[in-house]
Design a protein around this motif. Structure first.
Motif, PDB file in Angstrom:
ATOM      1  N   ARG A 199      -9.908 -14.480 -67.169  1.00 20.08           N
ATOM      2  CA  ARG A 199      -8.853 -13.674 -66.557  1.00 20.08           C
ATOM      3  C   ARG A 199      -8.975 -12.217 -66.980  1.00 20.08           C
ATOM      4  O   ARG A 199      -8.780 -11.301 -66.166  1.00 20.08           O
ATOM      5  CB  ARG A 199      -7.482 -14.228 -66.940  1.00 20.08           C
ATOM      6  N   ASP A 200      -9.270 -11.988 -68.256  1.00 19.14           N
ATOM      7  CA  ASP A 200      -9.428 -10.612 -68.731  1.00 19.14           C
ATOM      8  C   ASP A 200     -10.581  -9.918 -68.016  1.00 19.14           C
ATOM      9  O   ASP A 200     -10.495  -8.743 -67.647  1.00 19.14           O
ATOM     10  CB  ASP A 200      -9.683 -10.605 -70.244  1.00 19.14           C
ATOM     11  N   LEU A 201     -11.681 -10.649 -67.825  1.00 18.10           N
ATOM     12  CA  LEU A 201     -12.838 -10.080 -67.138  1.00 18.10           C
ATOM     13  C   LEU A 201     -12.501  -9.770 -65.680  1.00 18.10           C
ATOM     14  O   LEU A 201     -12.910  -8.737 -65.143  1.00 18.10           O
ATOM     15  CB  LEU A 201     -14.024 -11.049 -67.208  1.00 18.10           C
ATOM     16  N   SER A 202     -11.758 -10.648 -65.036  1.00 20.19           N
ATOM     17  CA  SER A 202     -11.375 -10.430 -63.645  1.00 20.19           C
ATOM     18  C   SER A 202     -10.421  -9.248 -63.521  1.00 20.19           C
ATOM     19  O   SER A 202     -10.523  -8.442 -62.588  1.00 20.19           O
ATOM     20  CB  SER A 202     -10.708 -11.685 -63.075  1.00 20.19           C
ATOM     21  N   SER A 203      -9.512  -9.123 -64.467  1.00 18.78           N
ATOM     22  CA  SER A 203      -8.544  -8.023 -64.433  1.00 18.78           C
ATOM     23  C   SER A 203      -9.238  -6.681 -64.609  1.00 18.78           C
ATOM     24  O   SER A 203      -8.868  -5.678 -63.995  1.00 18.78           O
ATOM     25  CB  SER A 203      -7.494  -8.206 -65.533  1.00 18.78           C
ATOM     26  N   ALA A 204     -10.256  -6.682 -65.484  1.00 17.00           N
ATOM     27  CA  ALA A 204     -10.976  -5.439 -65.745  1.00 17.00           C
ATOM     28  C   ALA A 204     -12.020  -5.146 -64.679  1.00 17.00           C
ATOM     29  O   ALA A 204     -12.590  -4.049 -64.645  1.00 17.00           O
ATOM     30  CB  ALA A 204     -11.652  -5.517 -67.111  1.00 17.00           C
ATOM     31  N   GLN A 205     -12.303  -6.155 -63.820  1.00 21.77           N
ATOM     32  CA  GLN A 205     -13.333  -6.013 -62.797  1.00 21.77           C
ATOM     33  C   GLN A 205     -14.653  -5.569 -63.425  1.00 21.77           C
ATOM     34  O   GLN A 205     -15.343  -4.671 -62.934  1.00 21.77           O
ATOM     35  CB  GLN A 205     -12.907  -4.995 -61.732  1.00 21.77           C
ATOM     36  N   SER A 206     -14.993  -6.226 -64.562  1.00 21.06           N
ATOM     37  CA  SER A 206     -16.233  -5.889 -65.260  1.00 21.06           C
ATOM     38  C   SER A 206     -17.421  -6.256 -64.399  1.00 21.06           C
ATOM     39  O   SER A 206     -17.429  -7.283 -63.720  1.00 21.06           O
ATOM     40  CB  SER A 206     -16.317  -6.653 -66.577  1.00 21.06           C
ATOM     41  N   ARG A 210     -10.833 -24.783 -73.559  1.00 21.08           N
ATOM     42  CA  ARG A 210     -10.670 -24.504 -72.129  1.00 21.08           C
ATOM     43  C   ARG A 210      -9.653 -23.382 -71.900  1.00 21.08           C
ATOM     44  O   ARG A 210      -9.864 -22.499 -71.054  1.00 21.08           O
ATOM     45  CB  ARG A 210     -10.243 -25.768 -71.391  1.00 21.08           C
ATOM     46  N   THR A 211      -8.553 -23.436 -72.635  1.00 19.69           N
ATOM     47  CA  THR A 211      -7.530 -22.396 -72.497  1.00 19.69           C
ATOM     48  C   THR A 211      -8.095 -21.026 -72.865  1.00 19.69           C
ATOM     49  O   THR A 211      -7.824 -20.015 -72.190  1.00 19.69           O
ATOM     50  CB  THR A 211      -6.322 -22.722 -73.389  1.00 19.69           C
ATOM     51  N   THR A 212      -8.879 -20.971 -73.924  1.00 22.62           N
ATOM     52  CA  THR A 212      -9.472 -19.702 -74.355  1.00 22.62           C
ATOM     53  C   THR A 212     -10.461 -19.185 -73.324  1.00 22.62           C
ATOM     54  O   THR A 212     -10.496 -17.983 -73.022  1.00 22.62           O
ATOM     55  CB  THR A 212     -10.170 -19.876 -75.712  1.00 22.62           C
ATOM     56  N   ALA A 213     -11.289 -20.078 -72.774  1.00 24.94           N
ATOM     57  CA  ALA A 213     -12.262 -19.676 -71.757  1.00 24.94           C
ATOM     58  C   ALA A 213     -11.554 -19.125 -70.520  1.00 24.94           C
ATOM     59  O   ALA A 213     -11.990 -18.130 -69.916  1.00 24.94           O
ATOM     60  CB  ALA A 213     -13.149 -20.854 -71.383  1.00 24.94           C
ATOM     61  N   ILE A 214     -10.449 -19.741 -70.134  1.00 26.80           N
ATOM     62  CA  ILE A 214      -9.680 -19.269 -68.976  1.00 26.80           C
ATOM     63  C   ILE A 214      -9.106 -17.887 -69.253  1.00 26.80           C
ATOM     64  O   ILE A 214      -9.121 -16.994 -68.382  1.00 26.80           O
ATOM     65  CB  ILE A 214      -8.546 -20.263 -68.641  1.00 26.80           C
ATOM     66  N   ALA A 215      -8.613 -17.660 -70.484  1.00 25.58           N
ATOM     67  CA  ALA A 215      -8.035 -16.361 -70.839  1.00 25.58           C
ATOM     68  C   ALA A 215      -9.093 -15.261 -70.790  1.00 25.58           C
ATOM     69  O   ALA A 215      -8.832 -14.154 -70.300  1.00 25.58           O
ATOM     70  CB  ALA A 215      -7.421 -16.439 -72.232  1.00 25.58           C
ATOM     71  N   ARG A 261     -18.838  -9.593 -74.377  1.00 23.16           N
ATOM     72  CA  ARG A 261     -18.529  -9.719 -75.801  1.00 23.16           C
ATOM     73  C   ARG A 261     -17.204  -9.047 -76.145  1.00 23.16           C
ATOM     74  O   ARG A 261     -16.392  -9.585 -76.899  1.00 23.16           O
ATOM     75  CB  ARG A 261     -19.666  -9.107 -76.621  1.00 23.16           C
ATOM     76  N   GLU A 262     -16.970  -7.858 -75.586  1.00 20.87           N
ATOM     77  CA  GLU A 262     -15.723  -7.149 -75.865  1.00 20.87           C
ATOM     78  C   GLU A 262     -14.519  -7.903 -75.319  1.00 20.87           C
ATOM     79  O   GLU A 262     -13.467  -7.969 -75.969  1.00 20.87           O
ATOM     80  CB  GLU A 262     -15.785  -5.743 -75.276  1.00 20.87           C
ATOM     81  N   ALA A 263     -14.673  -8.477 -74.127  1.00 27.20           N
ATOM     82  CA  ALA A 263     -13.569  -9.229 -73.533  1.00 27.20           C
ATOM     83  C   ALA A 263     -13.257 -10.496 -74.326  1.00 27.20           C
ATOM     84  O   ALA A 263     -12.102 -10.920 -74.415  1.00 27.20           O
ATOM     85  CB  ALA A 263     -13.897  -9.594 -72.083  1.00 27.20           C
ATOM     86  N   ALA A 264     -14.290 -11.084 -74.931  1.00 32.06           N
ATOM     87  CA  ALA A 264     -14.118 -12.365 -75.613  1.00 32.06           C
ATOM     88  C   ALA A 264     -13.712 -12.234 -77.069  1.00 32.06           C
ATOM     89  O   ALA A 264     -13.123 -13.158 -77.641  1.00 32.06           O
ATOM     90  CB  ALA A 264     -15.420 -13.161 -75.525  1.00 32.06           C
ATOM     91  N   ARG A 265     -13.980 -11.079 -77.695  1.00 30.11           N
ATOM     92  CA  ARG A 265     -13.913 -10.985 -79.153  1.00 30.11           C
ATOM     93  C   ARG A 265     -12.541 -11.340 -79.735  1.00 30.11           C
ATOM     94  O   ARG A 265     -12.449 -12.136 -80.671  1.00 30.11           O
ATOM     95  CB  ARG A 265     -14.325  -9.576 -79.600  1.00 30.11           C
ATOM     96  N   ARG A 266     -11.475 -10.788 -79.212  1.00 35.66           N
ATOM     97  CA  ARG A 266     -10.162 -11.077 -79.802  1.00 35.66           C
ATOM     98  C   ARG A 266      -9.760 -12.532 -79.579  1.00 35.66           C
ATOM     99  O   ARG A 266      -9.077 -13.143 -80.417  1.00 35.66           O
ATOM    100  CB  ARG A 266      -9.099 -10.126 -79.252  1.00 35.66           C
ATOM    101  N   HIS A 267     -10.215 -13.105 -78.464  1.00 27.90           N
ATOM    102  CA  HIS A 267      -9.928 -14.513 -78.200  1.00 27.90           C
ATOM    103  C   HIS A 267     -10.715 -15.415 -79.152  1.00 27.90           C
ATOM    104  O   HIS A 267     -10.200 -16.429 -79.623  1.00 27.90           O
ATOM    105  CB  HIS A 267     -10.273 -14.848 -76.751  1.00 27.90           C
ATOM    106  N   LEU A 268     -11.959 -15.045 -79.417  1.00 32.36           N
ATOM    107  CA  LEU A 268     -12.769 -15.812 -80.361  1.00 32.36           C
ATOM    108  C   LEU A 268     -12.144 -15.787 -81.749  1.00 32.36           C
ATOM    109  O   LEU A 268     -12.056 -16.813 -82.433  1.00 32.36           O
ATOM    110  CB  LEU A 268     -14.186 -15.237 -80.427  1.00 32.36           C
ATOM    111  N   SER A 269     -11.719 -14.609 -82.164  1.00 35.88           N
ATOM    112  CA  SER A 269     -11.111 -14.470 -83.486  1.00 35.88           C
ATOM    113  C   SER A 269      -9.839 -15.299 -83.590  1.00 35.88           C
ATOM    114  O   SER A 269      -9.607 -15.992 -84.598  1.00 35.88           O
ATOM    115  CB  SER A 269     -10.800 -12.995 -83.760  1.00 35.88           C
TER     116      SER A 269
END
Length: 261
Positions: A245-252, A237-242, A87-95
Motif C-alpha cells: 500500500r505504501d508503494l502504491s500510495s507513493a507511486q514508486s 501477510r499484514t506487513t506485506a500488504i502494508a 527498501r525505504e518503503a519496507a524498512r519501518r515495517h520490517l523493524s
C-alpha cells in the motif's frame, strides 16, 4: 551469449572484472590475490592487472596484502531506484515486525532463480543464519523465493533441471515444486519447513507494486518449536500488504525482477 563475452567469443575486460567482483559474494569479505586467481580460474597476471585497475577506480580496496569490495560499489547500489524505493518503503515495517515478534525478518527480491536480500533485521532470539544484506540463496529452498516465484510469470525465470537439496525437506522434484507454488498462490503466503536449514522454519508473503507486479517478499524465520507458523502467517501477510500500500500510495517506479545475469 554470456554478457562477459564479446561478439567474437573472447571474454571482455568488463566481463573479467565482473567475475573478480562476483567472487566476493561467497566469501568473508576479504580475499587474497591468490584466492581470486583460484576462484576465477583466470591467469595470475590477468587477475593482478585487473585487481590493480579495480583498486584504482575504487571498486576494490586493499587491506594489507588482501582485497575487499570498495565503497563505490555500495554507493552505486544505493543509487538504484528500484532497490532503494522498495527498501525505504519496507524498512519501518520490517523493524516493527522484528520488534513485535523477536524473530529474524528479511526483505528479498528475485534474481534469476535466486533471492537476493535487500535488508535483514535479526531478532534478539533469532538464530544466526548466513543470510545477509546483498547475499543470495536458491529460491526453491526459501520461503521468500517461493512467495515471489508463485506470483511471477514463468517466462521471467528459468527453473533449473535439477533442484539442489539443502536438507531432506527441500522440494527437489520440479512437478512437486510447481504444486507448491500453486498452494502459495491460493493462500498468499509461503512456508519454509526446514527446507533451507535443519531446525529453521519461516513464512514469507509477496510485496506488490502500483501495477500489481510482484516486487519481492518479506519473511520471518526462527527456530522450529519456538515459532508458530500459523500465528506469523497473519503477521507477515499484514506487513506485506502494508508495504504494498505504501508503494502504491507513493507511486514508486520499480521493477519486479533484477536484471538477469
Amino acid at each position: 551469449m554470456s554478457p562477459i563475452h564479446r561478439a567474437d567469443g573472447e571474454i571482455s575486460a568488463i566481463g573479467r572484472s565482473t567475475e573478480i567482483l562476483k567472487t566476493f559474494r561467497d566469501s568473508s569479505g576479504v580475499l587474497s590475490a591468490a584466492a581470486l586467481v583460484r576462484r576465477t580460474g583466470m591467469a595470475k597476471t590477468t587477475v593482478y592487472r585487473m585487481v590493480d585497475d579495480l583498486v584504482r577506480v575504487g571498486l576494490l580496496e586493499r587491506q594489507g596484502t588482501n582485497y575487499r569490495l570498495g565503497l563505490l560499489l555500495f554507493e552505486i547500489g544505493e543509487s538504484v531506484p528500484r532497490q532503494r524505493n522498495l527498501r525505504e518503503a519496507a524498512r519501518r515495517h520490517l523493524s516493527a515486525l522484528r520488534e513485535a515478534t523477536g524473530h529474524n525478518v528479511g526483505l528479498a527480491v528475485l534474481d534469476g532463480f535466486d533471492v537476493v536480500y535487500l535488508d535483514v533485521f535479526r531478532g534478539d532470539d533469532g538464530p544466526r543464519l548466513p543470510q545477509q544484506i546483498g547475499g543470495r540463496w536458491p529460491a526453491h529452498a526459501s520461503c521468500s523465493g517461493k512467495a515471489v516465484l508463485a506470483f511471477t510469470d514463468s517466462s521471467d525465470f528459468a527453473m533449473p533441471t535439477l533442484l539442489e537439496a539443502h536438507t531432506e525437506n527441500t522440494i527437489t522434484d520440479p512437478e512437486l515444486f510447481h504444486r507448491e507454488l500453486d498452494r502459495v498462490r491460493k493462500r498468499g503466503v509461503a512456508f519454509d519447513r526446514q527446507e533451507a536449514f535443519h531446525r529453521i522454519v519461516g513464512a514469507a508473503a509477496p510485496i506488490f507494486g502500483p501495477d500489481e507486479d510482484v516486487l519481492g517478499a518479506i519473511s520471518i524465520s526462527g527456530m522450529a518449536g519456538r515459532i508458530n507458523l500459523t500465528r506469523i502467517d497473519a503477521a507477515v501477510r499484514t506487513t506485506a500488504i502494508a508495504i504494498s500500500r505504501d508503494l502504491s500510495s507513493a507511486q514508486s517506479v520499480v521493477r519486479p525482477v533484477l536484471q538477469r545475469r
